[in-house]
Design a protein around this motif. Structure first.
Motif, PDB file in Angstrom:
ATOM      1  N   THR A 111       0.844  -1.188   0.000  1.00 55.57           N
ATOM      2  CA  THR A 111       0.000   0.000   0.000  1.00 55.57           C
ATOM      3  C   THR A 111       0.883   1.244   0.000  1.00 55.57           C
ATOM      4  O   THR A 111       2.028   1.207   0.438  1.00 55.57           O
ATOM      5  N   GLY A 112       0.358   2.315  -0.552  1.00 55.64           N
ATOM      6  CA  GLY A 112       1.110   3.555  -0.623  1.00 55.64           C
ATOM      7  C   GLY A 112       0.386   4.553  -1.508  1.00 55.64           C
ATOM      8  O   GLY A 112      -0.856   4.598  -1.527  1.00 55.64           O
ATOM      9  N   TRP A 113       1.162   5.327  -2.264  1.00 53.10           N
ATOM     10  CA  TRP A 113       0.601   6.360  -3.131  1.00 53.10           C
ATOM     11  C   TRP A 113       1.307   6.396  -4.472  1.00 53.10           C
ATOM     12  O   TRP A 113       2.525   6.210  -4.556  1.00 53.10           O
ATOM     13  N   TYR A 114       0.529   6.679  -5.507  1.00 50.19           N
ATOM     14  CA  TYR A 114       1.047   7.065  -6.810  1.00 50.19           C
ATOM     15  C   TYR A 114       1.024   8.589  -6.860  1.00 50.19           C
ATOM     16  O   TYR A 114       0.003   9.211  -6.530  1.00 50.19           O
ATOM     17  N   PHE A 115       2.120   9.183  -7.291  1.00 49.95           N
ATOM     18  CA  PHE A 115       2.208  10.618  -7.570  1.00 49.95           C
ATOM     19  C   PHE A 115       2.435  10.727  -9.072  1.00 49.95           C
ATOM     20  O   PHE A 115       3.438  10.207  -9.579  1.00 49.95           O
ATOM     21  N   GLU A 116       1.507  11.377  -9.773  1.00 50.99           N
ATOM     22  CA  GLU A 116       1.559  11.338 -11.235  1.00 50.99           C
ATOM     23  C   GLU A 116       1.418  12.709 -11.875  1.00 50.99           C
ATOM     24  O   GLU A 116       0.866  13.639 -11.287  1.00 50.99           O
ATOM     25  N   LYS A 117       1.904  12.760 -13.114  1.00 48.43           N
ATOM     26  CA  LYS A 117       1.698  13.905 -13.999  1.00 48.43           C
ATOM     27  C   LYS A 117       1.071  13.379 -15.271  1.00 48.43           C
ATOM     28  O   LYS A 117       1.406  12.275 -15.733  1.00 48.43           O
ATOM     29  N   ARG A 137       3.860   0.499   3.221  1.00 50.76           N
ATOM     30  CA  ARG A 137       3.939  -0.820   3.853  1.00 50.76           C
ATOM     31  C   ARG A 137       3.888  -1.897   2.773  1.00 50.76           C
ATOM     32  O   ARG A 137       3.133  -1.793   1.815  1.00 50.76           O
ATOM     33  N   VAL A 138       4.703  -2.932   2.996  1.00 51.24           N
ATOM     34  CA  VAL A 138       4.727  -4.108   2.138  1.00 51.24           C
ATOM     35  C   VAL A 138       4.793  -5.336   3.034  1.00 51.24           C
ATOM     36  O   VAL A 138       5.521  -5.347   4.032  1.00 51.24           O
ATOM     37  N   LYS A 143       4.171 -11.282   6.277  1.00 49.96           N
ATOM     38  CA  LYS A 143       5.201 -10.703   7.145  1.00 49.96           C
ATOM     39  C   LYS A 143       5.674  -9.374   6.566  1.00 49.96           C
ATOM     40  O   LYS A 143       6.003  -9.276   5.382  1.00 49.96           O
ATOM     41  N   GLN A 144       5.714  -8.360   7.409  1.00 51.79           N
ATOM     42  CA  GLN A 144       6.127  -7.029   6.982  1.00 51.79           C
ATOM     43  C   GLN A 144       7.580  -7.050   6.513  1.00 51.79           C
ATOM     44  O   GLN A 144       8.465  -7.495   7.215  1.00 51.79           O
ATOM     45  N   THR A 145       7.776  -6.536   5.279  1.00 51.15           N
ATOM     46  CA  THR A 145       9.134  -6.431   4.732  1.00 51.15           C
ATOM     47  C   THR A 145       9.546  -4.991   4.517  1.00 51.15           C
ATOM     48  O   THR A 145      10.727  -4.694   4.365  1.00 51.15           O
ATOM     49  N   PHE A 146       8.565  -4.077   4.469  1.00 50.17           N
ATOM     50  CA  PHE A 146       8.847  -2.636   4.339  1.00 50.17           C
ATOM     51  C   PHE A 146       7.777  -1.878   5.077  1.00 50.17           C
ATOM     52  O   PHE A 146       6.600  -2.171   4.920  1.00 50.17           O
ATOM     53  N   PRO A 147       8.164  -0.864   5.853  1.00 51.08           N
ATOM     54  CA  PRO A 147       9.548  -0.571   6.214  1.00 51.08           C
ATOM     55  C   PRO A 147      10.116  -1.718   7.038  1.00 51.08           C
ATOM     56  O   PRO A 147       9.364  -2.498   7.641  1.00 51.08           O
ATOM     57  N   PRO A 148      11.440  -1.806   7.078  1.00 49.10           N
ATOM     58  CA  PRO A 148      12.050  -2.890   7.833  1.00 49.10           C
ATOM     59  C   PRO A 148      11.575  -2.884   9.291  1.00 49.10           C
ATOM     60  O   PRO A 148      11.423  -1.846   9.896  1.00 49.10           O
ATOM     61  N   VAL A 149      11.343  -4.072   9.802  1.00 51.83           N
ATOM     62  CA  VAL A 149      10.894  -4.229  11.174  1.00 51.83           C
ATOM     63  C   VAL A 149      12.128  -4.242  12.074  1.00 51.83           C
ATOM     64  O   VAL A 149      13.049  -5.021  11.855  1.00 51.83           O
ATOM     65  N   ASN A 150      12.149  -3.369  13.070  1.00 48.95           N
ATOM     66  CA  ASN A 150      13.266  -3.358  14.025  1.00 48.95           C
ATOM     67  C   ASN A 150      13.075  -4.487  15.031  1.00 48.95           C
ATOM     68  O   ASN A 150      12.024  -4.607  15.644  1.00 48.95           O
ATOM     69  N   SER A 151      14.090  -5.292  15.166  1.00 44.45           N
ATOM     70  CA  SER A 151      13.998  -6.437  16.096  1.00 44.45           C
ATOM     71  C   SER A 151      14.335  -6.007  17.504  1.00 44.45           C
ATOM     72  O   SER A 151      15.069  -5.138  17.772  1.00 44.45           O
TER      73      SER A 151
END
Length: 151
Positions: A111-117, A137-138, A143-151
């Motif tokens: 999920t996120g955003w497209y910024f377009e012209k 977020r991905v 399992k979350q891969t982005f942003p990286p999960v801090n352990s």
């Protein structure tokens, strides 16, 4: 806002709907027609190269999605006409990709955003001239891969 502005905004919304549908249907000849010839594609946040033309994007994306079931959604568009032949847009987005079992059977969700012209052509058709994708977020296989999960 006058009716002619609303008509142009709706044309851009229809353009983006064709982008999502033709990509998910793997209708690559129709998909590539939503872009200007010199479109700039920036998905570098994901490690992809900066792409500088419709043909370069056509050569890059379809092979990556071969055999992959995809669902792309765009939501809550914010479209602004910046001139008679130019516009900008921001789209909230969500995508799901499912790889076949032969390729590991993974599931990607983002999920996120497209910024377009956009540029309006002489034939009155709007095309995407620049597409920048920034994810917030991905997840891969839940399992979350982005942003990286801090352990």
């Amino acid at each position: 806002m006058d009716i002619s502005t609303l008509v142009e905004i709706e044309k851009i919304r229809q353009l983006k709907a064709r982008y999502f549908r033709t990509m998910d249907q793997k209708d690559w000849p129709a998909w590539e027609q939503v872009f200007t010839k010199n479109v700039l594609i920036d998905t570098t946040q994901e490690g992809s190269p900066l792409i500088n033309s419709r043909q370069e994007f056509r050569d890059f994306l379809p092979p990556m999605l071969e055999g992959v079931k995809t669902v792309h959604h765009g939501h809550t568009s914010e479209i602004t006409l910046t001139g008679p032949y130019s516009a900008t847009g921001i789209w909230a987005m969500e995508d799901n990709l499912w790889w076949p079992k032969s390729a590991g059977g993974g599931h990607f969700w983002g999920t996120g955003w497209y910024f377009e012209k956009y540029e309006k052509q002489e034939n009155e058709e709007w095309l995407i001239a620049e597409l920048v994708l920034r994810r917030i977020r991905v997840e891969m296989n839940g399992k979350q891969t982005f942003p990286p999960v801090n352990s």
